[in-house]
Design a protein around this motif. Structure first.
Motif, PDB file in Angstrom:
ATOM      1  N   TYR A   1     105.633  25.903  10.668  1.00  0.00           N
ATOM      2  CA  TYR A   1     106.344  26.657  11.655  1.00  0.00           C
ATOM      3  C   TYR A   1     107.042  27.898  10.962  1.00  0.00           C
ATOM      4  O   TYR A   1     106.903  28.956  11.518  1.00  0.00           O
ATOM      5  CB  TYR A   1     107.167  26.019  12.538  1.00  0.00           C
ATOM      6  CG  TYR A   1     106.576  25.206  13.617  1.00  0.00           C
ATOM      7  CD1 TYR A   1     105.479  25.585  14.591  1.00  0.00           C
ATOM      8  CD2 TYR A   1     106.771  23.994  13.790  1.00  0.00           C
ATOM      9  CE1 TYR A   1     104.842  24.977  15.402  1.00  0.00           C
ATOM     10  CE2 TYR A   1     105.881  22.998  14.852  1.00  0.00           C
ATOM     11  CZ  TYR A   1     105.233  23.652  15.600  1.00  0.00           C
ATOM     12  OH  TYR A   1     104.423  22.851  16.401  1.00  0.00           O
ATOM     13  N   GLU A   2     107.644  27.482   9.951  1.00  0.00           N
ATOM     14  CA  GLU A   2     108.529  28.502   9.253  1.00  0.00           C
ATOM     15  C   GLU A   2     107.560  29.607   8.571  1.00  0.00           C
ATOM     16  O   GLU A   2     107.958  30.678   8.653  1.00  0.00           O
ATOM     17  CB  GLU A   2     109.495  27.828   8.369  1.00  0.00           C
ATOM     18  CG  GLU A   2     110.602  27.345   9.296  1.00  0.00           C
ATOM     19  CD  GLU A   2     111.580  26.315   8.390  1.00  0.00           C
ATOM     20  OE1 GLU A   2     111.204  25.996   7.117  1.00  0.00           O
ATOM     21  OE2 GLU A   2     112.761  26.038   8.814  1.00  0.00           O
TER      22      GLU A   2
ATOM     23  N   ARG B   1      97.304  27.128  14.776  1.00  0.00           N
ATOM     24  CA  ARG B   1      98.083  28.278  15.083  1.00  0.00           C
ATOM     25  C   ARG B   1      98.470  29.071  13.833  1.00  0.00           C
ATOM     26  O   ARG B   1      98.335  30.518  14.070  1.00  0.00           O
ATOM     27  CB  ARG B   1      99.365  27.852  16.049  1.00  0.00           C
ATOM     28  CG  ARG B   1      99.195  27.321  17.294  1.00  0.00           C
ATOM     29  CD  ARG B   1     100.532  26.875  17.788  1.00  0.00           C
ATOM     30  NE  ARG B   1     101.541  27.983  18.002  1.00  0.00           N
ATOM     31  CZ  ARG B   1     102.738  27.842  18.199  1.00  0.00           C
ATOM     32  NH1 ARG B   1     103.166  26.580  18.312  1.00  0.00           N
ATOM     33  NH2 ARG B   1     103.629  28.778  18.016  1.00  0.00           N
ATOM     34  N   ALA B   2      98.985  28.511  12.895  1.00  0.00           N
ATOM     35  CA  ALA B   2      99.359  29.334  11.745  1.00  0.00           C
ATOM     36  C   ALA B   2      98.025  30.051  11.126  1.00  0.00           C
ATOM     37  O   ALA B   2      98.246  31.169  10.442  1.00  0.00           O
ATOM     38  CB  ALA B   2      99.689  28.152  10.727  1.00  0.00           C
TER      39      ALA B   2
ATOM     40  N   GLN C   1     106.566  32.265  11.096  1.00  0.00           N
ATOM     41  CA  GLN C   1     107.773  32.990  11.359  1.00  0.00           C
ATOM     42  C   GLN C   1     107.757  34.074  10.370  1.00  0.00           C
ATOM     43  O   GLN C   1     107.884  35.397  10.378  1.00  0.00           O
ATOM     44  CB  GLN C   1     108.990  32.287  11.361  1.00  0.00           C
ATOM     45  CG  GLN C   1     110.482  33.166  11.629  1.00  0.00           C
ATOM     46  CD  GLN C   1     111.472  32.496  11.583  1.00  0.00           C
ATOM     47  OE1 GLN C   1     111.628  31.298  12.266  1.00  0.00           O
ATOM     48  NE2 GLN C   1     112.609  32.951  11.159  1.00  0.00           N
TER      49      GLN C   1
ATOM     50  N   ALA D   1      99.545  22.903  14.789  1.00  0.00           N
ATOM     51  CA  ALA D   1     100.322  23.840  14.072  1.00  0.00           C
ATOM     52  C   ALA D   1      99.476  24.577  13.220  1.00  0.00           C
ATOM     53  O   ALA D   1      99.731  25.872  12.834  1.00  0.00           O
ATOM     54  CB  ALA D   1     101.620  23.283  13.554  1.00  0.00           C
TER      55      ALA D   1
ATOM     56  N   LYS E   1     107.493  21.217   9.871  1.00  0.00           N
ATOM     57  CA  LYS E   1     108.476  22.320   9.933  1.00  0.00           C
ATOM     58  C   LYS E   1     108.405  23.577   9.262  1.00  0.00           C
ATOM     59  O   LYS E   1     108.488  24.638   9.290  1.00  0.00           O
ATOM     60  CB  LYS E   1     109.892  21.624   9.393  1.00  0.00           C
ATOM     61  CG  LYS E   1     111.198  22.645   9.753  1.00  0.00           C
ATOM     62  CD  LYS E   1     112.324  21.671   8.872  1.00  0.00           C
ATOM     63  CE  LYS E   1     113.540  22.721   9.024  1.00  0.00           C
ATOM     64  NZ  LYS E   1     114.772  22.076   8.423  1.00  0.00           N
TER      65      LYS E   1
END
Length: 243
Positions: free
Chosen positions: A162-163, A204-205, A166, A201, A159
């Motif tokens: 992903y944040e 991607r980050a 963002q 993830a 989590k």
């Protein structure tokens, strides 16, 4: 990070995620201790392992000891989940951790700042009006001089990735810092077979601009100290020592 009230003991068994049974080396008394790490720790918390317990005199506690570190072969491994945050916080204040792509010097560091639906370990600002977040992860898994995260699937860690992505899209500078609980590693990576979704993830980050750093540590029964930065290489194969 130093501990002032350490007693040595032998690990007996883990009763649940938070409590273990140990036998004090000094007098053979069997005591229940708080395990300050909810990871599996199976590669180090084995029957008879020498462990370091930090004593607390607080009457509000259910146990009088915290399990801080465990010795595997000739090396101590710190498993106190609060220790990585503390050493990174001090390093940020002392400016002994260099964050890539920052133009300014850090002037403000706040702990446990809410962003979206999570609490991120650190929020910072610089004298060049830069802002960002830092999430710290303790790395307790190692094999063949390679450190890997995680040692158990982590929904919370996923989590956070992903944040941070963002926040990166909103123009902030974002970092994940792994604190490896051992000194003799050459590089660090994600344990893909443990949690493939986390590896994806992180990939991607990194493409979005989130930085992933890792620092090795000197660990003893009474201390955890950052020693050097080691490369974080996502596509490095990692062999789980328990498989």
């Amino acid at each position: 990070m130093k501990y002032d009230h350490i007693q040595l003991a032998y690990f007996l068994r883990r009763k649940n995620r938070f409590v273990a049974s140990c036998r004090l080396k000094e007098n053979n008394e069997v005591v229940d201790v708080h395990v300050k790490n909810t990871g599996r720790g199976k590669e180090v918390l084995v029957d008879g392992a020498l462990v370091a317990l930090n004593f607390s005199s607080s009457t509000k506690r259910k146990t009088a000891y915290d399990l801080i570190a465990v010795k595997k072969q000739n090396h101590w491994y710190n498993i106190d989940s609060s220790a990585p945050n503390e050493v990174v916080f001090q390093a940020l204040l002392n400016q002994t951790i260099a964050l890539p792509e920052l133009k300014g010097s850090i002037t403000l560091v706040k702990r446990e700042v809410t962003y979206d639906n999570s609490r991120i370990d650190f929020y910072f600002e610089t004298d060049q009006a830069e802002k960002g977040f830092i999430e710290v992860k303790g790395m307790t898994l190692e094999n063949e001089n390679i450190g890997a995260f995680p040692d158990a699937p982590t929904t919370r860690g996923l989590k956070h990735i992903y944040e941070l992505m963002q926040a990166q899209k909103q123009g902030m500078h974002n970092y994940v810092i792994f604190v490896a609980q051992f000194a003799e590693i050459e590089l660090a990576t994600i344990h893909e077979t443990m949690q493939p979704e986390l590896q994806s993830a992180v990939c991607r980050a990194m493409k979005e601009g989130v930085h992933f750093l890792c620092y090795a540590s000197y660990v003893s029964a009474t201390q955890l100290e950052l020693t050097k930065e080691v490369p974080f290489v996502l596509d490095t194969p990692f062999k789980d020592p328990l498989k």
